[in-house]
Design a protein around this motif. Structure first.
Motif, PDB file in Angstrom:
ATOM      1  N   LYS A  53       0.868  -1.071  -0.068  1.00  0.00           N
ATOM      2  CA  LYS A  53      -0.035   0.148   0.007  1.00  0.00           C
ATOM      3  C   LYS A  53       0.806   1.269  -0.073  1.00  0.00           C
ATOM      4  O   LYS A  53       0.607   2.209  -0.695  1.00  0.00           O
ATOM      5  N   ILE A  54       1.818   1.429   0.873  1.00  0.00           N
ATOM      6  CA  ILE A  54       2.703   2.306   0.954  1.00  0.00           C
ATOM      7  C   ILE A  54       3.571   2.770  -0.553  1.00  0.00           C
ATOM      8  O   ILE A  54       3.605   3.685  -0.948  1.00  0.00           O
ATOM      9  N   TYR A  55       3.940   1.581  -1.061  1.00  0.00           N
ATOM     10  CA  TYR A  55       4.625   1.553  -2.459  1.00  0.00           C
ATOM     11  C   TYR A  55       3.705   2.311  -3.714  1.00  0.00           C
ATOM     12  O   TYR A  55       4.149   2.900  -4.076  1.00  0.00           O
ATOM     13  N   ILE A  56       2.459   1.376  -3.427  1.00  0.00           N
ATOM     14  CA  ILE A  56       1.513   2.029  -4.425  1.00  0.00           C
ATOM     15  C   ILE A  56       1.127   3.377  -4.329  1.00  0.00           C
ATOM     16  O   ILE A  56       1.036   4.422  -5.364  1.00  0.00           O
ATOM     17  N   PHE A  57       1.013   3.850  -2.958  1.00  0.00           N
ATOM     18  CA  PHE A  57       0.302   5.058  -2.844  1.00  0.00           C
ATOM     19  C   PHE A  57       1.571   6.151  -3.135  1.00  0.00           C
ATOM     20  O   PHE A  57       1.134   7.359  -3.730  1.00  0.00           O
ATOM     21  N   LEU A  58       2.860   5.952  -2.719  1.00  0.00           N
ATOM     22  CA  LEU A  58       3.879   6.913  -3.203  1.00  0.00           C
ATOM     23  C   LEU A  58       4.025   7.104  -4.448  1.00  0.00           C
ATOM     24  O   LEU A  58       4.403   8.246  -5.002  1.00  0.00           O
ATOM     25  N   ILE A  59       4.031   5.902  -5.336  1.00  0.00           N
ATOM     26  CA  ILE A  59       4.175   5.950  -6.673  1.00  0.00           C
ATOM     27  C   ILE A  59       3.210   6.752  -7.437  1.00  0.00           C
ATOM     28  O   ILE A  59       3.470   7.667  -8.216  1.00  0.00           O
ATOM     29  N   LEU A  60       1.871   6.606  -7.200  1.00  0.00           N
ATOM     30  CA  LEU A  60       0.749   7.050  -8.035  1.00  0.00           C
ATOM     31  C   LEU A  60       0.410   8.382  -7.704  1.00  0.00           C
ATOM     32  O   LEU A  60       0.195   9.276  -8.368  1.00  0.00           O
ATOM     33  N   ILE A  61       0.739   8.865  -6.441  1.00  0.00           N
ATOM     34  CA  ILE A  61       0.314  10.347  -5.768  1.00  0.00           C
ATOM     35  C   ILE A  61       1.674  11.085  -5.794  1.00  0.00           C
ATOM     36  O   ILE A  61       1.396  12.388  -6.231  1.00  0.00           O
ATOM     37  N   LEU A  62       2.929  10.796  -5.640  1.00  0.00           N
ATOM     38  CA  LEU A  62       3.914  11.788  -5.581  1.00  0.00           C
ATOM     39  C   LEU A  62       5.109  11.308  -6.550  1.00  0.00           C
ATOM     40  O   LEU A  62       5.411  12.303  -7.308  1.00  0.00           O
ATOM     41  N   ALA A  63       5.821   9.921  -6.435  1.00  0.00           N
ATOM     42  CA  ALA A  63       6.970   9.888  -7.119  1.00  0.00           C
ATOM     43  C   ALA A  63       6.713   9.892  -8.729  1.00  0.00           C
ATOM     44  O   ALA A  63       7.713  10.559  -9.324  1.00  0.00           O
ATOM     45  N   ALA A  64       5.901   9.128  -9.050  1.00  0.00           N
ATOM     46  CA  ALA A  64       5.830   9.285 -10.721  1.00  0.00           C
ATOM     47  C   ALA A  64       5.322  10.229 -11.298  1.00  0.00           C
ATOM     48  O   ALA A  64       5.752  10.835 -12.271  1.00  0.00           O
ATOM     49  N   PRO A  65       4.249  10.991 -10.902  1.00  0.00           N
ATOM     50  CA  PRO A  65       3.904  12.545 -11.254  1.00  0.00           C
ATOM     51  C   PRO A  65       5.167  13.444 -11.339  1.00  0.00           C
ATOM     52  O   PRO A  65       5.332  14.013 -12.111  1.00  0.00           O
ATOM     53  N   SER A  66       5.815  13.328 -10.035  1.00  0.00           N
ATOM     54  CA  SER A  66       6.881  14.447  -9.952  1.00  0.00           C
ATOM     55  C   SER A  66       8.124  13.907 -11.115  1.00  0.00           C
ATOM     56  O   SER A  66       8.824  14.821 -11.625  1.00  0.00           O
ATOM     57  N   GLY A  67       8.194  12.598 -11.070  1.00  0.00           N
ATOM     58  CA  GLY A  67       9.217  12.118 -11.934  1.00  0.00           C
ATOM     59  C   GLY A  67       8.809  12.528 -13.643  1.00  0.00           C
ATOM     60  O   GLY A  67       9.725  12.836 -14.234  1.00  0.00           O
ATOM     61  N   ILE A  68       7.695  12.156 -13.970  1.00  0.00           N
ATOM     62  CA  ILE A  68       7.248  12.859 -15.270  1.00  0.00           C
ATOM     63  C   ILE A  68       7.558  14.305 -15.323  1.00  0.00           C
ATOM     64  O   ILE A  68       8.106  14.889 -16.594  1.00  0.00           O
ATOM     65  N   TYR A  69       7.244  15.103 -14.372  1.00  0.00           N
ATOM     66  CA  TYR A  69       7.410  16.487 -14.503  1.00  0.00           C
ATOM     67  C   TYR A  69       8.957  17.023 -14.884  1.00  0.00           C
ATOM     68  O   TYR A  69       9.267  17.581 -15.618  1.00  0.00           O
ATOM     69  N   ILE A  70       9.846  16.328 -13.964  1.00  0.00           N
ATOM     70  CA  ILE A  70      11.198  16.328 -14.188  1.00  0.00           C
ATOM     71  C   ILE A  70      11.684  15.716 -15.395  1.00  0.00           C
ATOM     72  O   ILE A  70      12.938  16.395 -15.852  1.00  0.00           O
ATOM     73  N   GLY A  71      11.046  15.030 -15.856  1.00  0.00           N
ATOM     74  CA  GLY A  71      11.521  14.413 -17.077  1.00  0.00           C
ATOM     75  C   GLY A  71      11.492  15.252 -18.371  1.00  0.00           C
ATOM     76  O   GLY A  71      12.318  15.177 -19.370  1.00  0.00           O
ATOM     77  N   PHE A  72      10.745  16.093 -18.412  1.00  0.00           N
ATOM     78  CA  PHE A  72      10.434  17.145 -19.383  1.00  0.00           C
ATOM     79  C   PHE A  72      11.593  18.072 -19.350  1.00  0.00           C
ATOM     80  O   PHE A  72      11.928  18.783 -20.366  1.00  0.00           O
ATOM     81  N   PHE A  73      12.263  18.251 -18.496  1.00  0.00           N
ATOM     82  CA  PHE A  73      13.806  18.917 -18.123  1.00  0.00           C
ATOM     83  C   PHE A  73      14.867  18.048 -18.120  1.00  0.00           C
ATOM     84  O   PHE A  73      15.907  18.618 -17.609  1.00  0.00           O
ATOM     85  N   ALA A  74      14.910  16.907 -18.406  1.00  0.00           N
ATOM     86  CA  ALA A  74      15.890  15.950 -18.507  1.00  0.00           C
ATOM     87  C   ALA A  74      17.316  16.289 -19.416  1.00  0.00           C
ATOM     88  O   ALA A  74      16.793  16.951 -20.203  1.00  0.00           O
ATOM     89  N   ASN A  75      18.249  16.325 -18.923  1.00  0.00           N
ATOM     90  CA  ASN A  75      19.542  16.423 -19.488  1.00  0.00           C
ATOM     91  C   ASN A  75      19.448  15.570 -20.638  1.00  0.00           C
ATOM     92  O   ASN A  75      19.210  14.425 -20.612  1.00  0.00           O
ATOM     93  N   GLY A  76      20.207  15.958 -21.784  1.00  0.00           N
ATOM     94  CA  GLY A  76      20.425  14.918 -23.022  1.00  0.00           C
ATOM     95  C   GLY A  76      19.736  15.419 -24.218  1.00  0.00           C
ATOM     96  O   GLY A  76      19.584  14.629 -25.146  1.00  0.00           O
ATOM     97  N   GLY A  77      18.999  16.461 -24.098  1.00  0.00           N
ATOM     98  CA  GLY A  77      18.110  16.819 -25.078  1.00  0.00           C
ATOM     99  C   GLY A  77      16.813  16.118 -25.343  1.00  0.00           C
ATOM    100  O   GLY A  77      16.208  15.378 -24.323  1.00  0.00           O
TER     101      GLY A  77
END
Length: 212
Positions: free
Chosen positions: A95-119
């Motif tokens: 439950k902890i794993y799923i909650f953290l990914i769905l609500i916090l880790a994945a959405p924030s990862g997608i956002y910073i992915g738009f500004f990733a190094n490497g073009g």
């Protein structure tokens, strides 16, 4: 024969735990570099354009960094289940794993992915990775809720394979830099894809062969 297989499996479990423990410690050391808040340390030193021009970037970045370490740990406990003696913790850690990914880790990862190094190609890879991470985790949650536990297990393995990209992309980076000494931005373009595609292909192979 059965006794020999059990001994081999026991050794494999011990090596897996030791290996994960070592790389988890390395990830924890990276995370601790960002405590207390300091926009002028480590990776953020080369992201000053985003730090200065986009006030929200740091919020997404810290959310991703701080939650990902807990995702790694809870995912490891949840995915091992009763085979490793964590049966009583499986449901809660899951439950902890799923909650953290769905609500916090994945959405924030997608956002910073738009500004990733490497073009452009690096950005595309990290956005796809974050989206697949969210989707596979949601499918794991959905199948568990519907009591389709075999599917749940398979989707959890897919999700955790993507979670492990946090470790594998760094391992690939060390290997590529050591062997080929490429341009730093070329490294980002390579590990952006190499960090997660082999992981998910391996899991799909194991699922197809019914090893998972």
């Amino acid at each position: 024969m059965i006794s020999a297989k059990r001994n081999i499996f026991s050794i494999f479990k011990i090596l897996l735990i030791i290996g994960f423990g070592y790389f988890f410690w390395l990830m924890l050391k990276i995370t601790l570099e960002y405590i207390p808040f300091n926009p002028n340390v480590s990776f953020l030193m080369i992201k000053q354009t985003e730090v200065q021009d986009r006030p929200e970037y740091l919020y997404f970045f810290y959310t991703h960094v701080y939650t990902s370490i807990f995702v790694l740990f809870s995912g490891f406990l949840a995915i091992l289940r009763k085979d490793f003696g964590f049966k009583n913790f499986h449901k809660n850690t899951g439950k902890i794993y799923i909650f953290l990914i769905l609500i916090l880790a994945a959405p924030s990862g997608i956002y910073i992915g738009f500004f990733a190094n490497g073009g452009f190609f690096s950005k595309i890879s990290f956005v796809i990775l974050g989206s697949l991470w969210w989707l596979t985790t949601y499918k794991a949650y959905q199948s568990a809720k519907q009591k389709r536990f075999k599917e749940h297990k398979q989707w959890m393995w897919r999700s955790f394979a993507l979670t492990l990209s946090a470790l594998t992309l760094r391992i690939w980076k060390v290997i590529i830099v050591y062997l080929f000494h490429p341009n730093p931005m070329d490294v980002y373009q390579i590990i952006a894809w190499l960090g997660w595609i082999p992981n998910i292909l391996l899991i799909e192979y194991l699922i197809t062969k019914k090893h998972i």
